[in-house]
Design a protein around this motif. Sequence first.
Motif, PDB file in Angstrom:
ATOM      1  N   LYS A  97     -79.297 -90.479 -33.403  1.00 12.68           N
ATOM      2  CA  LYS A  97     -79.380 -89.618 -32.220  1.00 12.68           C
ATOM      3  C   LYS A  97     -80.669 -89.288 -31.774  1.00 12.68           C
ATOM      4  CE  LYS A  97     -77.396 -85.483 -30.382  1.00 12.68           C
ATOM      5  NZ  LYS A  97     -76.295 -84.227 -30.435  1.00 12.68           N
ATOM      6  N   GLU A  98     -81.566 -88.865 -32.853  1.00 11.16           N
ATOM      7  CA  GLU A  98     -82.913 -88.549 -32.804  1.00 11.16           C
ATOM      8  C   GLU A  98     -83.902 -89.669 -32.226  1.00 11.16           C
ATOM      9  OE1 GLU A  98     -86.310 -86.582 -35.549  1.00 11.16           O
ATOM     10  OE2 GLU A  98     -84.530 -86.121 -36.038  1.00 11.16           O
ATOM     11  N   GLU A  99     -83.583 -90.842 -32.754  1.00  5.31           N
ATOM     12  CA  GLU A  99     -84.291 -91.784 -32.316  1.00  5.31           C
ATOM     13  C   GLU A  99     -84.048 -92.482 -30.628  1.00  5.31           C
ATOM     14  OE1 GLU A  99     -83.503 -95.517 -34.625  1.00  5.31           O
ATOM     15  OE2 GLU A  99     -83.928 -94.494 -36.565  1.00  5.31           O
ATOM     16  N   CYS A 100     -82.671 -92.199 -30.172  1.00  5.56           N
ATOM     17  CA  CYS A 100     -82.428 -92.472 -28.779  1.00  5.56           C
ATOM     18  C   CYS A 100     -82.519 -91.293 -28.110  1.00  5.56           C
ATOM     19  CB  CYS A 100     -81.332 -93.337 -28.607  1.00  5.56           C
ATOM     20  SG  CYS A 100     -79.740 -92.535 -29.520  1.00  5.56           S
ATOM     21  N   GLN A 101     -83.059 -90.224 -28.438  1.00  3.16           N
ATOM     22  CA  GLN A 101     -82.939 -88.735 -27.703  1.00  3.16           C
ATOM     23  C   GLN A 101     -83.358 -88.702 -26.270  1.00  3.16           C
ATOM     24  OE1 GLN A 101     -81.038 -85.984 -29.166  1.00  3.16           O
ATOM     25  NE2 GLN A 101     -81.287 -85.309 -26.823  1.00  3.16           N
ATOM     26  N   PRO A 102     -84.613 -89.527 -26.076  1.00  7.34           N
ATOM     27  CA  PRO A 102     -85.088 -89.483 -24.830  1.00  7.34           C
ATOM     28  C   PRO A 102     -84.266 -89.967 -23.673  1.00  7.34           C
ATOM     29  CG  PRO A 102     -86.825 -90.291 -26.175  1.00  7.34           C
ATOM     30  CD  PRO A 102     -85.601 -89.915 -27.062  1.00  7.34           C
ATOM     31  N   LEU A 103     -83.239 -91.005 -24.101  1.00  8.18           N
ATOM     32  CA  LEU A 103     -82.386 -91.520 -23.262  1.00  8.18           C
ATOM     33  C   LEU A 103     -81.021 -90.722 -23.241  1.00  8.18           C
ATOM     34  CD1 LEU A 103     -82.043 -95.430 -23.890  1.00  8.18           C
ATOM     35  CD2 LEU A 103     -82.350 -94.238 -21.834  1.00  8.18           C
ATOM     36  N   THR A 105     -81.193 -87.526 -23.321  1.00  2.53           N
ATOM     37  CA  THR A 105     -81.435 -86.173 -22.577  1.00  2.53           C
ATOM     38  C   THR A 105     -81.057 -86.684 -21.115  1.00  2.53           C
ATOM     39  OG1 THR A 105     -83.050 -85.536 -23.819  1.00  2.53           O
ATOM     40  CG2 THR A 105     -83.200 -84.709 -22.023  1.00  2.53           C
ATOM     41  N   LEU A 106     -81.661 -87.836 -20.659  1.00  2.00           N
ATOM     42  CA  LEU A 106     -81.263 -88.169 -19.312  1.00  2.00           C
ATOM     43  C   LEU A 106     -79.780 -88.329 -18.981  1.00  2.00           C
ATOM     44  CD1 LEU A 106     -84.178 -90.865 -18.663  1.00  2.00           C
ATOM     45  CD2 LEU A 106     -84.054 -88.614 -17.796  1.00  2.00           C
ATOM     46  N   ILE A 107     -79.044 -89.183 -19.829  1.00  2.00           N
ATOM     47  CA  ILE A 107     -77.565 -89.413 -19.798  1.00  2.00           C
ATOM     48  C   ILE A 107     -76.780 -88.139 -19.663  1.00  2.00           C
ATOM     49  CG2 ILE A 107     -75.535 -90.441 -20.868  1.00  2.00           C
ATOM     50  CD1 ILE A 107     -77.568 -92.400 -21.979  1.00  2.00           C
ATOM     51  N   SER A 114     -79.440 -84.591 -11.006  1.00  4.37           N
ATOM     52  CA  SER A 114     -80.245 -85.069 -12.393  1.00  4.37           C
ATOM     53  C   SER A 114     -80.805 -86.533 -12.061  1.00  4.37           C
ATOM     54  CB  SER A 114     -79.075 -85.326 -13.354  1.00  4.37           C
ATOM     55  OG  SER A 114     -78.106 -86.423 -12.907  1.00  4.37           O
ATOM     56  N   VAL A 115     -81.847 -86.726 -12.960  1.00  5.59           N
ATOM     57  CA  VAL A 115     -82.539 -88.302 -12.844  1.00  5.59           C
ATOM     58  C   VAL A 115     -81.732 -89.193 -12.890  1.00  5.59           C
ATOM     59  CG1 VAL A 115     -84.297 -89.374 -13.849  1.00  5.59           C
ATOM     60  CG2 VAL A 115     -84.715 -87.038 -13.721  1.00  5.59           C
ATOM     61  N   MET A 116     -80.794 -89.166 -13.938  1.00  2.32           N
ATOM     62  CA  MET A 116     -79.864 -90.194 -13.778  1.00  2.32           C
ATOM     63  C   MET A 116     -78.947 -90.531 -12.532  1.00  2.32           C
ATOM     64  SD  MET A 116     -79.283 -92.771 -16.131  1.00  2.32           S
ATOM     65  CE  MET A 116     -79.866 -92.018 -17.684  1.00  2.32           C
ATOM     66  N   TYR A 163     -72.059 -94.534 -23.652  1.00  5.19           N
ATOM     67  CA  TYR A 163     -73.387 -95.360 -24.057  1.00  5.19           C
ATOM     68  C   TYR A 163     -73.533 -96.557 -23.678  1.00  5.19           C
ATOM     69  CZ  TYR A 163     -73.765 -90.553 -26.096  1.00  5.19           C
ATOM     70  OH  TYR A 163     -73.767 -89.263 -26.253  1.00  5.19           O
ATOM     71  N   LEU A 164     -72.556 -97.390 -23.780  1.00  4.09           N
ATOM     72  CA  LEU A 164     -72.606 -98.810 -23.946  1.00  4.09           C
ATOM     73  C   LEU A 164     -72.691 -99.287 -22.236  1.00  4.09           C
ATOM     74  CD1 LEU A 164     -69.906-100.056 -26.703  1.00  4.09           C
ATOM     75  CD2 LEU A 164     -72.439-100.488 -26.584  1.00  4.09           C
ATOM     76  N   PHE A 165     -72.368 -98.334 -21.490  1.00  8.43           N
ATOM     77  CA  PHE A 165     -72.506 -98.574 -20.116  1.00  8.43           C
ATOM     78  C   PHE A 165     -73.823 -98.719 -19.615  1.00  8.43           C
ATOM     79  CE2 PHE A 165     -73.408 -96.693 -16.000  1.00  8.43           C
ATOM     80  CZ  PHE A 165     -72.863 -97.640 -15.024  1.00  8.43           C
TER      81      PHE A 165
END
Length: 446
Positions: A97-103, A105-107, A114-116, A163-165
Amino acid sequence: GFTARSCFPHMSAASYDLTSRMAPFLDRHLIFPLLEFLEIKEIHSADDILRSKLDLLTDTCMVDFAVNVHTKLNKTDAPADMKNRRDEIVTKLKALKEECQPLLTLIHDEDENSVMKQLRTDKMFNYSTLTEQYSITQANVDSLYRYAKLQFDCGNYSFSAEYLFYVRALLTALGSEREKSVHALWGKLASEILNQNWESALEDLGRLKEFIESRTSCTAAQVLEQRTWLIHWSLFVFFNHPNGRNAIVDMFLQDRYANTIQTNCPHILRYLTAAVITNKRRRTVLKDLVRILSEETYTYKDPITEFLQCLYIDFDFDGAQQKLRECETVLTSDFFLVSCRDDFIENARLFIFETYCRIHRKIDIAMLAEKLNMDVGAAERWIVDLIRHAQLDAKIDSEKKQVIMGQQAPSVYQQVIEKTKGLSFRSYVMAGNLEKRQQAEATTVQ
């Protein structure tokens, strides 16, 4: 993982249970609903079902579920290493979760602006935009893929589907990650099925089918295997989606999928036959289906397939009546067919009646009631309803207790309509196949 595998242990299966034959072509997570159904119906012993569940759970991350099943089966506490594994999985989840946190946050930004949402609205949600404007790296995308996969293995299917979407959209844009993108699509389909989101599942099913048919890098054996998996996974969708019984007939009677069924999984003929019988609008495919059933009678048969064989190959009405009784047992003990039991019985009776009417001018109601497995009063009311709703050109002689059939010769116009009804669909499929082949050849030349 996201790919199908064989993981179902040997069981003394009830005579009509196909679970052990289907399991090699299903992801282990998709087998759990089948086991739950078998447990509720008490088709196998409770301990056999629990052992099967525990075996399936071995390579998943659903530790709490495994602990409960182990305790229930063995009447003792689960071993310490099973409980310790839970802590390991939680730690791994936090790290990913920490490794993909930037993504993430957007999701997870739920703001209306929102940006997304803006990116998706403007069709700007792609890898290059996220990299340039939001510093998203390929490592973040890979981490989100692994995080989604771990969520799936933990049984958190709503998270994995979401997430897989996004993962699939980003991996598709990368181009070089085509295989991973396809694995993500298999995972998303499984997640949507387990979430019972049938509309999304049907869309993913179509995307996978398109990918399999357009793939040029696979051997014939690999394509055959992938089609076999897709056929089995599709049963969850087709027997739950409102338009599923039309879609299953369209897909399974295409030459390449009919050949796959005959080569790799003739037991699927049970579901194709049930779909045709319960679908009044697809009577035109009966001839093709009966031909396939007659070809495969030595490799697979059950009361549902034998019912059509008795009726349309042997014209054995007594045999059809007996098979219809046995069909009730099959339908009530089959995970996919239990919900269409009443439709099947009603339409099967109509099949018997219509076939019998074609070769008889006068029919004794008592004898007909016996062949339809109904009492005389119920049979007479059923026939009256058919006449009333213009489904039957006949009249009832109350004194002689007979049904007198009217003239049923179809007009030349009607015969032409029936013969040409499937031409447009077949032409569409042929044109689509030619276009895909030309695109594949163009890609190879480049």
